[in-house]
Design an enzyme around this catalytic site. Structure first.
Site, mmCIF file in Angstrom:
data_model
loop_
_atom_site.group_PDB
_atom_site.id
_atom_site.type_symbol
_atom_site.label_atom_id
_atom_site.label_comp_id
_atom_site.label_asym_id
_atom_site.label_seq_id
_atom_site.Cartn_x
_atom_site.Cartn_y
_atom_site.Cartn_z
ATOM 1 C CG HIS A 80 -1.570 1.325 1.483
ATOM 2 N ND1 HIS A 80 -2.551 1.851 0.672
ATOM 3 C CD2 HIS A 80 -1.343 2.270 2.437
ATOM 4 C CE1 HIS A 80 -2.912 3.038 1.123
ATOM 5 N NE2 HIS A 80 -2.186 3.330 2.190
ATOM 6 C CG ASP A 109 7.718 16.624 -27.168
ATOM 7 O OD1 ASP A 109 7.677 16.400 -25.949
ATOM 8 O OD2 ASP A 109 7.416 15.787 -28.017
ATOM 9 C CD1 TRP A 144 6.984 3.797 4.071
ATOM 10 C CD2 TRP A 144 8.177 4.593 2.350
ATOM 11 N NE1 TRP A 144 7.379 5.071 4.388
ATOM 12 C CE2 TRP A 144 8.110 5.582 3.347
ATOM 13 C CE3 TRP A 144 8.870 4.869 1.170
ATOM 14 C CZ2 TRP A 144 8.730 6.835 3.205
ATOM 15 C CZ3 TRP A 144 9.479 6.119 1.045
ATOM 16 C CH2 TRP A 144 9.397 7.069 2.051
ATOM 17 C CB SER A 202 11.098 5.463 -14.193
ATOM 18 O OG SER A 202 9.986 6.273 -14.408
ATOM 19 C CB SER A 203 12.032 9.141 -10.538
ATOM 20 O OG SER A 203 10.895 8.437 -10.170
ATOM 21 C CG HIS A 286 12.158 14.607 5.326
ATOM 22 N ND1 HIS A 286 11.190 14.082 6.135
ATOM 23 C CD2 HIS A 286 11.774 15.868 5.061
ATOM 24 C CE1 HIS A 286 10.264 15.003 6.356
ATOM 25 N NE2 HIS A 286 10.588 16.093 5.733
ATOM 26 C CD GLU A 288 9.800 9.926 -2.868
ATOM 27 O OE1 GLU A 288 10.776 10.235 -3.570
ATOM 28 O OE2 GLU A 288 8.711 9.545 -3.323
ATOM 29 C CE1 TYR A 290 8.485 19.770 2.820
ATOM 30 C CE2 TYR A 290 10.174 18.220 3.505
ATOM 31 C CZ TYR A 290 9.222 19.158 3.821
ATOM 32 O OH TYR A 290 8.991 19.482 5.124
ATOM 33 C CB SER A 301 0.611 28.076 -6.856
ATOM 34 O OG SER A 301 1.070 27.645 -5.611
ATOM 35 C CG HIS A 335 12.367 14.809 11.074
ATOM 36 N ND1 HIS A 335 12.122 15.971 10.414
ATOM 37 C CD2 HIS A 335 11.831 13.842 10.300
ATOM 38 C CE1 HIS A 335 11.471 15.718 9.296
ATOM 39 N NE2 HIS A 335 11.289 14.444 9.200
ATOM 40 C CG HIS A 336 12.054 10.240 9.060
ATOM 41 N ND1 HIS A 336 10.747 9.992 8.760
ATOM 42 C CD2 HIS A 336 12.412 11.308 8.308
ATOM 43 C CE1 HIS A 336 10.331 10.869 7.849
ATOM 44 N NE2 HIS A 336 11.319 11.672 7.563
ATOM 45 C CB THR A 361 5.514 24.715 4.862
ATOM 46 O OG1 THR A 361 6.753 24.039 4.668
ATOM 47 C CG2 THR A 361 4.404 23.864 4.309
ATOM 48 C CE LYS A 364 5.727 26.264 -1.601
ATOM 49 N NZ LYS A 364 6.344 27.244 -2.423
ATOM 50 N NE ARG A 483 3.855 3.789 10.760
ATOM 51 C CZ ARG A 483 4.708 4.425 9.978
ATOM 52 N NH1 ARG A 483 5.677 5.143 10.492
ATOM 53 N NH2 ARG A 483 4.598 4.356 8.677
#
Lengths: 581, 196
Positions: A80, A109, A144, A202-203, A286, A288, A290, A301, A335-336, A361, A364, A483
């Site tokens: 998931h 293009d 994950w 790919s990314s 981290h 990631e 963002y 926006s 912080h993780h 943040t 924004k 969890r």
């Protein structure tokens, strides 16, 4: 002679194939077609990830439920997470980027069309590879983030530790017949490693393509400071990918070598260090998060100003706060890891940077609210999703800032509080923005509009469903529910909250079903004759036909302000008349 | 089709780019590769610092490593001379020097494989051995890719594909080769000489 005719026939066959309905999509290098392929592939994986989420909530709806075995549950919650992050949000954002960036900057293009196709097909086959693991009964099952040493395989990973024991201890180990083979002997982590590396390539090629396209292919007059904010955020996201993905590649290859070549990188008994995994993974992980949210910021926006009837408030601040977030996102990873016993100085540093990143943040959020202020608001479906995004993302931002407080983090580490946080930012944030984006740009992509009434019903079902699902998880976390556990005993005060969360999922499912019905209905309708610019928008993607011709623009437009389409529609009130540049 | 439209777009730009799109693509690709090696090196140093005095060492052939370093670094210069020969229009010298670069790269890989076979330990020996094989192995894989890249360029040079004004594939291969060389200098210092 005969050879020549065969060659000719081959060429004709290939031509026919390329022009056929199916073949033209398979062989395409057009950014618009690839964009649609990305978004629809992402959507199919969204449904798959949604089914997995529903199974999780079914299992957890009551205490001691036996719908899923622990083994199945582990695979399903891991898939998931992987699906929603790598196969839904990232491809969908890449799809919108592919479709919109060339149109928004006035290009024909992307810079590298064939590389673009490579990126899509790596995603396609990478996704199939990941899901093929279910056929072998060994889908990734360690979360994950696949923490080592849980994901280590070889029996060798403790042999050195055993060798260091006294003879007596060794004898005791032998008599008790303790399993010394390490934690994940199956292929589950191998699917994780290879699958994520395919998706990573790919990314990466997608990100390189975005960077070069945005830096080099802008229309005349489209300076960096006139680019639509979605383009800004896609560019920042691409830089994050280029610099963050290598950490994941390194982490996963070291694990692969540990598992199959006998190296010892994450094996404490043999000179390695399991924490190295966490450092490497989160220094990717981290940035990631963002990567998952910055394109959403960009979409919001774009949508808010159009439906407020005024330009974005503080363009420069919205753009550069994105850059600030990009830089800071590389400084917060530990912080993780507050619960692993980092030195106090390190904890203070990472708590401070995490608090710091809340500032750009918040900038924004204030800008978006100020954009709404005094505007002529039109509450079409995209606008509902955009305003819903602001509120939900704000909750996710605030409970995230709470997690930056080290003593509080100790208390709720690895509990449902963290699950609540990530779902407020990812569902309340990214998913709300994606659906806002789908409703907003669907007319551009397909020349027809989704039904507004069904869209509004879907929005309210999503808003209610997501709060009912994820808000109780805050309380569950504070009450100590961990969890990643496949079940829980009754009478701990968790039963009602879990049931509420599961009922919330039913409401979300209803929302998704309404969206599917909306899609079917819209595609069944024939000949709609929609205007090219149905929302009265500001940016260049709406300055051409909907859907656009293969070359995008008959003539490349010249840009003189941040709202080129507004200028074209209102030459007497054009932005560049008053901006003084 | 797509190439055509895309060239049109480039032509319609107000200021024609001095460097092609591919050059920019290569720069950011190499930047990403550099971060990849930076992560590997950071992981190595992290393990080293945490092990403190328990960090194991193994006997390595420093002389061979030094010779190999000289070969690889010189190959970068040879490649630069090859590119200059092309710019002067001397195609024969260009192809010859390009082939010499490829042979020097192949020699480097052969010596490294010789060392793997004869150094008397495998990647499972201890954490230094694990790091040694991983770091040099990733680098060797990159050198191998570079050799393939240059070999394709060499065949194309025989076909006369490159000219003074049209040789982006060669430029890209050159950028990649120099990058791989610079990485080796860091690795050889870390693994053989300074921070072992």
């Amino acid at each position: 002679m005969a050879v020549g005719s065969i060659a000719t026939r081959g060429r004709t066959a290939r031509q026919t194939w390329k022009q056929s309905k199916f073949g033209s999509w398979v062989t395409t290098t057009d950014h618009k077609k690839l964009g649609i392929l990305y978004v629809s592939t992402g959507f199919i994986f969204f449904l798959a990830g949604g089914i997995e989420a529903s199974l999780i909530r079914w299992q957890l709806s009551t205490p001691n439920a036996g719908h899923l075995s622990p083994e199945a549950y582990d695979q399903i919650f891991t898939m998931h997470g992987l699906t929603m992050i790598f196969l839904f949000v990232m491809p969908t954002m890449a799809g919108f980027g592919n479709y919109l960036v060339p149109l928004m900057i006035g290009a024909r293009d992307m810079a590298f069309p064939r590389l673009n196709a490579l990126g899509y097909w790596l995603l396609f086959f990478g996704g199939i590879f990941m899901y093929a693991s279910f056929i072998f009964g060994s889908a990734p099952n360690a979360g994950w983030f696949s923490y080592a040493p849980l994901t280590e395989a070889s029996p060798g990973c403790f042999t050195q530790g055993v060798a260091a024991m006294s003879a007596q201890a060794q004898a005791q180990f032998a008599t008790q017949n303790l399993q010394l083979s390490c934690f994940s002997p199956g292929q589950n982590p191998d699917f994780w490693i290879i699958g994520l590396n395919l998706l990573g390539i790919s990314s990466l090629v997608g990100a390189l393509n975005f960077i070069v396209t945005i830096l080099r292919l802008r229309a005349p007059g489209m300076t960096i400071n006139r680019m639509p904010l979605f383009v800004w955020m896609t560019m920042i996201t691409s830089f994050l990918l280029v610099f963050a993905l290598p950490s994941l590649t390194v982490a996963s290859f070291l694990l692969l070598f540990d598992r199959h070549l006998g190296t010892h990188f994450y094996q404490a008994g043999a000179g390695g260090d399991p924490l190295l995994w966490q450092h490497l993974f989160w220094s990717f992980g981290h940035p990631e998060v963002y990567i998952l949210i910055l394109p959403a910021f960009g979409m919001i926006s774009e949508i808010l100003p159009v439906f407020s009837g005024k330009p974005i408030f503080g363009y420069t601040f919205v753009a550069w706060s994105g850059v600030a977030i990009g830089f800071l996102s590389f400084t917060v990873w530990a912080h993780h890891m507050f619960a692993v016993g980092l030195p106090t100085v390190a904890q203070a540093f990472f708590a401070s940077t995490t608090t710091l990143i809340a500032i750009p943040t918040a900038v924004k959020i204030f800008n978006w609210v100020a954009t709404l202020y005094g505007g002529k608001l039109r509450f079409h479906t995209p606008m509902l999703f955009a305003t819903g995004f602001i509120a939900m993302f704000l909750i996710g931002g605030l409970n995230g800032a709470a997690l930056a407080v080290v003593p509080f983090d100790y208390q709720v580490t690895d509990t449902y509080f963290v699950v609540a946080h990530i779902h407020y930012v990812l569902f309340g944030g990214s998913v709300m923005a994606i659906f806002g984006g789908i409703f907003y740009w669907f007319p551009k992509m397909f020349g027809r509009q989704l039904n507004e009434t069904l869209g509004k019903i879907q929005f309210w079902l999503f808003l209610i469903g997501l709060n009912l699902t994820f808000f109780p998880m805050h309380i569950l976390g504070i009450l100590g529910m961990p969890r990643r556990q496949y079940t829980y005993p009754p009478n701990l005060g968790w039963d009602g909250l879990n049931l509420a969360a599961s009922i919330g999922v039913l409401i979300l499912i209803a929302g998704v079903l309404i969206f599917l019905w909306n899609l079917v209905r819209t595609f069944m309708k024939s000949g709609v004759g929609m205007a090219d610019d149905p929302w009265d928008a500001f940016t260049l993607e709406w300055a051409t036909a909907s859907p656009p011709p293969p070359e995008n623009f008959k003539t490349i437009p010249t840009v003189r302000s941040r709202r080129p389409l507004w200028d074209m529609k209102h030459p007497d009130k054009a932005d560049w008349l008053t901006e003084g540049h | 089709m797509s190439t055509v439209t895309h060239q049109t777009a480039a032509r319609e730009e107000s200021h024609t780019p001095v460097r092609g799109l591919g050059w920019y693509g290569m720069v950011f690709f190499i930047a990403s590769e550099a971060v990849f090696f930076a992560n590997l090196i950071a992981a190595y140093l992290y393990l080293h610092v945490h092990a403190g005095p328990h960090w194991p060492t193994l006997d390595l052939d420093k002389v061979l490593a030094a010779v190999n370093t000289v070969i690889l670094v010189s190959s970068s210069f040879v490649l630069t001379f090859a590119a200059r020969a092309l710019n002067r229009g001397n195609r024969r010298a260009f192809s010859g020097l390009l082939l010499l670069t490829i042979l020097m790269g192949a020699t480097f890989i052969s010596i490294q494989l010789y060392e793997y076979v004869n150094n008397g330990f495998g990647p499972d020996k201890n954490i230094f051995a694990s790091s040694f094989y991983t770091l040099t192995g990733f680098h060797g894989a990159h050198v191998t890719v570079g050799i393939l890249f240059l070999t394709v360029c060499w065949f194309r040079s025989l076909r006369g594909d490159f000219s003074k004004d049209n040789h982006f594939a060669l430029t890209a291969a050159e950028m990649y080769w120099h990058f791989v060389d610079v990485v080796w200098i860091f690795l050889v210092l870390l693994l053989y000489f300074v921070v072992r």
